[in-house]
Design a protein around this motif. Structure first.
Motif, mmCIF file in Angstrom:
data_model
loop_
_atom_site.group_PDB
_atom_site.id
_atom_site.type_symbol
_atom_site.label_atom_id
_atom_site.label_comp_id
_atom_site.label_asym_id
_atom_site.label_seq_id
_atom_site.Cartn_x
_atom_site.Cartn_y
_atom_site.Cartn_z
ATOM 1 N N GLU A 107 -4.572 -6.312 -9.347
ATOM 2 C CA GLU A 107 -4.519 -5.826 -7.962
ATOM 3 C C GLU A 107 -5.656 -4.867 -7.618
ATOM 4 O O GLU A 107 -6.192 -4.917 -6.503
ATOM 5 N N GLN A 108 -6.017 -3.984 -8.544
ATOM 6 C CA GLN A 108 -7.037 -2.984 -8.227
ATOM 7 C C GLN A 108 -8.387 -3.631 -7.944
ATOM 8 O O GLN A 108 -9.109 -3.208 -7.034
ATOM 9 N N GLN B 270 0.379 -0.474 -4.407
ATOM 10 C CA GLN B 270 -0.787 -0.991 -5.125
ATOM 11 C C GLN B 270 -0.438 -2.126 -6.081
ATOM 12 O O GLN B 270 -1.183 -2.397 -7.015
ATOM 13 N N ARG B 271 0.692 -2.778 -5.841
ATOM 14 C CA ARG B 271 1.101 -3.887 -6.701
ATOM 15 C C ARG B 271 1.374 -5.125 -5.852
ATOM 16 O O ARG B 271 1.664 -5.041 -4.668
ATOM 17 N N ASP C 248 0.842 -1.201 0.000
ATOM 18 C CA ASP C 248 0.000 0.000 0.000
ATOM 19 C C ASP C 248 0.871 1.242 0.000
ATOM 20 O O ASP C 248 0.873 2.021 -0.943
ATOM 21 N N LEU D 36 -8.076 -5.267 -4.480
ATOM 22 C CA LEU D 36 -8.084 -4.273 -3.411
ATOM 23 C C LEU D 36 -9.463 -3.646 -3.228
ATOM 24 O O LEU D 36 -9.879 -3.354 -2.100
#
Length: 309
Positions: free
Chosen positions: A146-147, A88-89, A70, A150
């Motif tokens: 990932e998005q 974010q990865r 994060d 998340l």
């Protein structure tokens, strides 16, 4: 919520998840976080503030885990794979039983850690049509997704904190199933199935991992499923690997290993019943017959010879 580090079994990797075992070399670290505990998936979001040289953790034998960074940077190793975080990865994946070591490059960092039962994830992948799934393929498959992961994770954390049972049925379960289903569809077939040259290289490693698991858990009830989870491969792949490397099935090798350890313990003076218990065998006529078939004498004969000498 604020957590004391001595109550945590890991900082960031599993600071509020007791299923991990870890060590932190600086107890001045301040850890805060939230969690989601679902039916087949759990999520931990952790923030760490303070100075720490390294963080060590070991994944439980029954879990597949992965982390998405994060804020903040770190380097390290997950299993034998080098890792480097980007916000974010995907930061890392951990196969069952693998260790991870992180070296934070900042005094504040945060991230998400996802845990799912490896056997369940493999079975879901098979349901989606992958007959020889390999969890290791998620290392290259998760990036780019990932998005979505998340977005679902943040909603799960939010609604779980509210403690709304109605909301859990209406919102949480579909969100959890979305993540699990995505992972299951991303898993690919094992690389050694696609490239025969790699198959010969991979098979000995599967056998070695399985043998290590047998040795470390020899007094326990070990099933083929346990060995598959430890190796993160399907039953068919593990059977083929053992036939290729040892010309026997995994469970045949396990029994021979136990009988050899039984013999060692009897020779070293242990009574037969206690020795059987320590190597995961029941003292019976069938076991005595298997012992004689392998060593040419009954356990009591080995014991008698040892006593006379």
């Amino acid at each position: 919520m604020k957590l004391e580090v001595d109550q945590c079994l890991s900082a960031w990797i599993a600071s509020i998840d007791p299923r991990f075992q870890s060590e932190v070399d600086d107890t001045s670290l301040e850890v805060t976080g939230s969690e989601y505990l679902g039916t087949n998936l759990s999520i931990v979001k952790v923030s760490c503030k303070g100075s720490v040289k390294s963080i060590l953790a070991r994944n439980p034998q029954d879990l597949f885990s992965f982390g998405i960074s994060d804020v903040g940077l770190f380097r390290g190793m997950a299993g034998n794979r080098e890792i480097f975080s980007n916000p974010q990865r995907l930061a890392f994946i951990l196969l069952p039983g693998e260790s991870i070591k992180l070296a934070p490059a900042a005094e504040f960092f945060s991230g998400y850690i996802f845990h799912i039962k490896s056997e369940y994830l493999l079975s879901e992948s098979i349901e989606h049509g992958t007959q020889l799934p390999s969890l290791l393929t998620l290392h290259d498959a998760i990036p780019g997704h990932e998005q979505l992961v998340l977005a679902c994770a943040n909603q799960l954390l939010k609604f779980f904190a509210l403690g709304d049972e109605v909301g859990s049925l209406r919102v949480l379960q579909p969100l959890e199933e979305s993540i699990v289903s995505l992972l299951a569809t991303l898993i690919s077939v094992e690389p050694d199935v696609l490239v025969s040259g790699k198959q010969a290289q991979s098979q000995p490693s599967y056998v070695q991992i399985a043998l290590s698991y047998m040795e470390n858990n020899i007094s326990e009830n070990i099933t083929l499923s346990d060995l598959c989870i430890a190796c993160s491969v399907s039953g068919r792949t593990l059977q083929v690997a053992f036939q290729a490397v040892m010309s026997r099935t995994p469970l045949q090798v396990l029994q021979e290993l136990r009988l050899n350890r039984l013999r060692d313990k009897i020779i070293n003076g242990m009574d037969i019943s206690s020795a059987c218990e320590e190597v995961g065998l029941q003292h019976s006529g069938r076991i005595s017959a298997k012992y004689k078939q392998l060593f040419g004498e009954l356990p009591r004969n080995t014991r008698s010879r040892r006593t006379r000498s």
